[in-house]
Motif scaffolding. Structure first.
Motif, PDB file in Angstrom:
ATOM      1  N   ASP A 170       0.859  -1.194   0.000  1.00 17.04           N
ATOM      2  CA  ASP A 170       0.000   0.000   0.000  1.00 17.04           C
ATOM      3  C   ASP A 170       0.896   1.246   0.000  1.00 17.04           C
ATOM      4  N   THR A 171       1.662   1.401  -1.062  1.00 23.32           N
ATOM      5  CA  THR A 171       2.805   2.309  -1.024  1.00 23.32           C
ATOM      6  C   THR A 171       2.477   3.729  -1.466  1.00 23.32           C
ATOM      7  N   VAL A 172       2.870   4.684  -0.627  1.00 21.21           N
ATOM      8  CA  VAL A 172       3.039   6.071  -1.033  1.00 21.21           C
ATOM      9  C   VAL A 172       4.517   6.377  -0.791  1.00 21.21           C
ATOM     10  N   TYR A 173       4.974   7.504  -1.269  1.00 25.36           N
ATOM     11  CA  TYR A 173       6.426   7.734  -1.253  1.00 25.36           C
ATOM     12  C   TYR A 173       6.803   9.062  -0.605  1.00 25.36           C
ATOM     13  N   HIS A 174       7.905   9.023   0.136  1.00 30.30           N
ATOM     14  CA  HIS A 174       8.587  10.254   0.527  1.00 30.30           C
ATOM     15  C   HIS A 174       9.354  10.712  -0.718  1.00 30.30           C
ATOM     16  N   THR A 175       8.924  11.828  -1.263  1.00 34.08           N
ATOM     17  CA  THR A 175       9.390  12.247  -2.583  1.00 34.08           C
ATOM     18  C   THR A 175      10.131  13.569  -2.510  1.00 34.08           C
ATOM     19  N   LEU A 176      11.174  13.693  -3.300  1.00 33.31           N
ATOM     20  CA  LEU A 176      11.904  14.941  -3.417  1.00 33.31           C
ATOM     21  C   LEU A 176      11.116  15.883  -4.324  1.00 33.31           C
ATOM     22  N   LEU A 177      10.794  17.079  -3.824  1.00 30.84           N
ATOM     23  CA  LEU A 177       9.995  18.062  -4.549  1.00 30.84           C
ATOM     24  C   LEU A 177      10.770  19.370  -4.644  1.00 30.84           C
ATOM     25  N   ALA A 178      10.582  20.106  -5.747  1.00 28.02           N
ATOM     26  CA  ALA A 178      11.299  21.374  -5.905  1.00 28.02           C
ATOM     27  C   ALA A 178      10.511  22.318  -6.800  1.00 28.02           C
ATOM     28  N   ALA A 179      10.674  23.609  -6.541  1.00 33.77           N
ATOM     29  CA  ALA A 179      10.128  24.635  -7.419  1.00 33.77           C
ATOM     30  C   ALA A 179      10.990  24.710  -8.683  1.00 33.77           C
ATOM     31  N   PRO A 180      10.405  24.983  -9.844  1.00 35.99           N
ATOM     32  CA  PRO A 180      11.162  24.986 -11.104  1.00 35.99           C
ATOM     33  C   PRO A 180      12.379  25.901 -11.096  1.00 35.99           C
ATOM     34  N   GLU A 181      12.280  27.037 -10.396  1.00 36.47           N
ATOM     35  CA  GLU A 181      13.397  27.982 -10.411  1.00 36.47           C
ATOM     36  C   GLU A 181      14.629  27.473  -9.663  1.00 36.47           C
ATOM     37  N   VAL A 182      14.450  26.477  -8.815  1.00 31.93           N
ATOM     38  CA  VAL A 182      15.582  25.899  -8.082  1.00 31.93           C
ATOM     39  C   VAL A 182      16.305  24.855  -8.923  1.00 31.93           C
ATOM     40  N   LEU A 183      15.603  24.276  -9.875  1.00 28.59           N
ATOM     41  CA  LEU A 183      16.130  23.157 -10.645  1.00 28.59           C
ATOM     42  C   LEU A 183      16.559  23.623 -12.033  1.00 28.59           C
ATOM     43  N   PRO A 184      17.856  23.626 -12.338  1.00 27.90           N
ATOM     44  CA  PRO A 184      18.308  24.030 -13.674  1.00 27.90           C
ATOM     45  C   PRO A 184      17.701  23.148 -14.755  1.00 27.90           C
ATOM     46  N   ILE A 238       7.061  23.948   1.067  1.00 29.84           N
ATOM     47  CA  ILE A 238       8.141  23.517   0.173  1.00 29.84           C
ATOM     48  C   ILE A 238       8.246  24.464  -1.019  1.00 29.84           C
ATOM     49  N   ALA A 239       7.100  24.888  -1.570  1.00 25.40           N
ATOM     50  CA  ALA A 239       7.115  25.831  -2.687  1.00 25.40           C
ATOM     51  C   ALA A 239       7.778  27.139  -2.279  1.00 25.40           C
ATOM     52  N   GLU A 240       7.535  27.578  -1.048  1.00 26.90           N
ATOM     53  CA  GLU A 240       8.139  28.823  -0.563  1.00 26.90           C
ATOM     54  C   GLU A 240       9.642  28.646  -0.331  1.00 26.90           C
ATOM     55  N   THR A 241      10.040  27.494   0.204  1.00 29.55           N
ATOM     56  CA  THR A 241      11.462  27.221   0.459  1.00 29.55           C
ATOM     57  C   THR A 241      12.217  26.979  -0.841  1.00 29.55           C
ATOM     58  N   GLY A 242      11.566  26.288  -1.781  1.00 29.40           N
ATOM     59  CA  GLY A 242      12.190  25.970  -3.057  1.00 29.40           C
ATOM     60  C   GLY A 242      12.448  24.492  -3.251  1.00 29.40           C
ATOM     61  N   ILE A 243      12.664  23.767  -2.156  1.00 30.06           N
ATOM     62  CA  ILE A 243      12.952  22.338  -2.254  1.00 30.06           C
ATOM     63  C   ILE A 243      12.597  21.673  -0.930  1.00 30.06           C
ATOM     64  N   GLY A 244      12.149  20.415  -1.010  1.00 30.08           N
ATOM     65  CA  GLY A 244      11.785  19.711   0.214  1.00 30.08           C
ATOM     66  C   GLY A 244      11.432  18.263  -0.056  1.00 30.08           C
TER      67      GLY A 244
END
Length: 301
Positions: A170-184, A238-244
């Protein structure tokens, strides 16, 4: 006839539903399917009452008397707990049920923290979220974890006798998320990117030890954990921080906040656990029932 094998299960929530649904799938009987539906529907309704999403026609004691019939061991029993929400409302949660799965009798017993109930040797078998195993006993090392199959290797045998047997899928994931401006542009949002990253990483405070175990201290050397304010959702923070890092199922909520979905860092899955120091006449037959129970599990069997 031996007594049913006691098995610790969560009192409410997705992990309990996953346990009942998977036992119903494995057992293949109408009785198990009916139990899963009854318990899930009851607890979803009670959750809505606790959150004031619906108004109950009767008080908690009247509802409890309607749900539970201790005279019939085939029926599930429920109990009352004080919820931690403002006002400490009384919440009806799962208490126990006796079930037969492939000619093995189990007594499912609700516990607020099944993993800890196994650690204190109250039970030989139980179900709980893999997250709690990481948060409680998995050792923090320079290198991170790649999946649930690595968990037992990280448990100090001097700390606990509990080991993970298999998962329910019954899997959900701890996922790496980032705002586009943080990710080249053209850069993968994964552990390699995070290893080169220097700055704040937004996570839920309750997952700090879990995230540290999953990523490893080497990768986090130049990373500073920051946490959402109490009135702010994790995705918004996370969106405000940029990455999370946060839990995702489909990722739709993260995308609604303009976030890019990156690597699935670790699966959050309900797992079968055994206290290896405890014995019971039915333990081996029970383990045979659980063997391979999670066909979609992240744990190889």
């Amino acid at each position: 006839m031996t007594d049913p094998l006691p098995v610790a299960v969560p009192r409410k929530g997705r992990p309990l539903e996953a346990v009942l649904e998977r036992l119903a799938d494995v057992g293949g009987t109408d009785e198990l399917a009916s139990l899963a539906d009854t318990v899930s529907n009851t607890l979803r309704y009670e959750k809505a009452v606790t959150k004031n999403a619906v108004e109950a026609d009767h008080g908690p004691y009247e509802r409890l008397a309607t749900y539970s019939d201790p005279a019939d061991p085939a029926n599930p029993e429920f109990t009352l707990l004080r919820d931690d929400r403002p006002g400490k409302p009384r919440r009806i949660v799962f208490d126990s049920a006796t079930v037969r799965v492939r000619d093995v009798d189990f007594r499912l017993v609700g516990r607020e923290e099944p993993f800890r109930a196994l650690r204190t040797h109250e039970f030989a078998l139980g179900f709980d979220s893999a997250d709690l195993v990481l948060e409680e006993v998995v050792g923090i090392r320079p290198s991170g974890l790649s999946g649930l199959a690595d968990v037992n290797d990280r448990i100090d045998p001097m700390d606990t006798d509990v080991r993970v047997v298999s998962g329910l899928g019954d899997t959900v994931y701890h996922t790496l998320l980032a705002a586009p401006e943080v990710l080249p542009a053209g850069t993968a949002l994964d552990r390699t990117f995070l290893d080169a990253y220097d700055g704040p990483l937004c996570i839920s405070a309750r997952y700090e030890r879990l995230v540290t175990a999953v990523l490893g201290t080497d990768l986090l050397e130049d990373v500073e954990f920051v946490y959402p304010a109490s009135e702010t959702s994790e995705e918004a923070a996370i969106a405000e921080t940029g990455i999370g890092v946060y839990l995702t199922v489909s990722g739709s909520t993260a995308r609604d906040h303009g976030l890019e979905l990156g690597e699935h860092l670790f699966p959050s899955e309900t797992v079968v656990m055994r206290n290896t120091a405890e014995d019971h006449p039915g333990i081996e037959r029970a383990l045979a029932v659980f063997e391979g129970i999670g066909t979609d599990s992240e744990i190889p069997v």
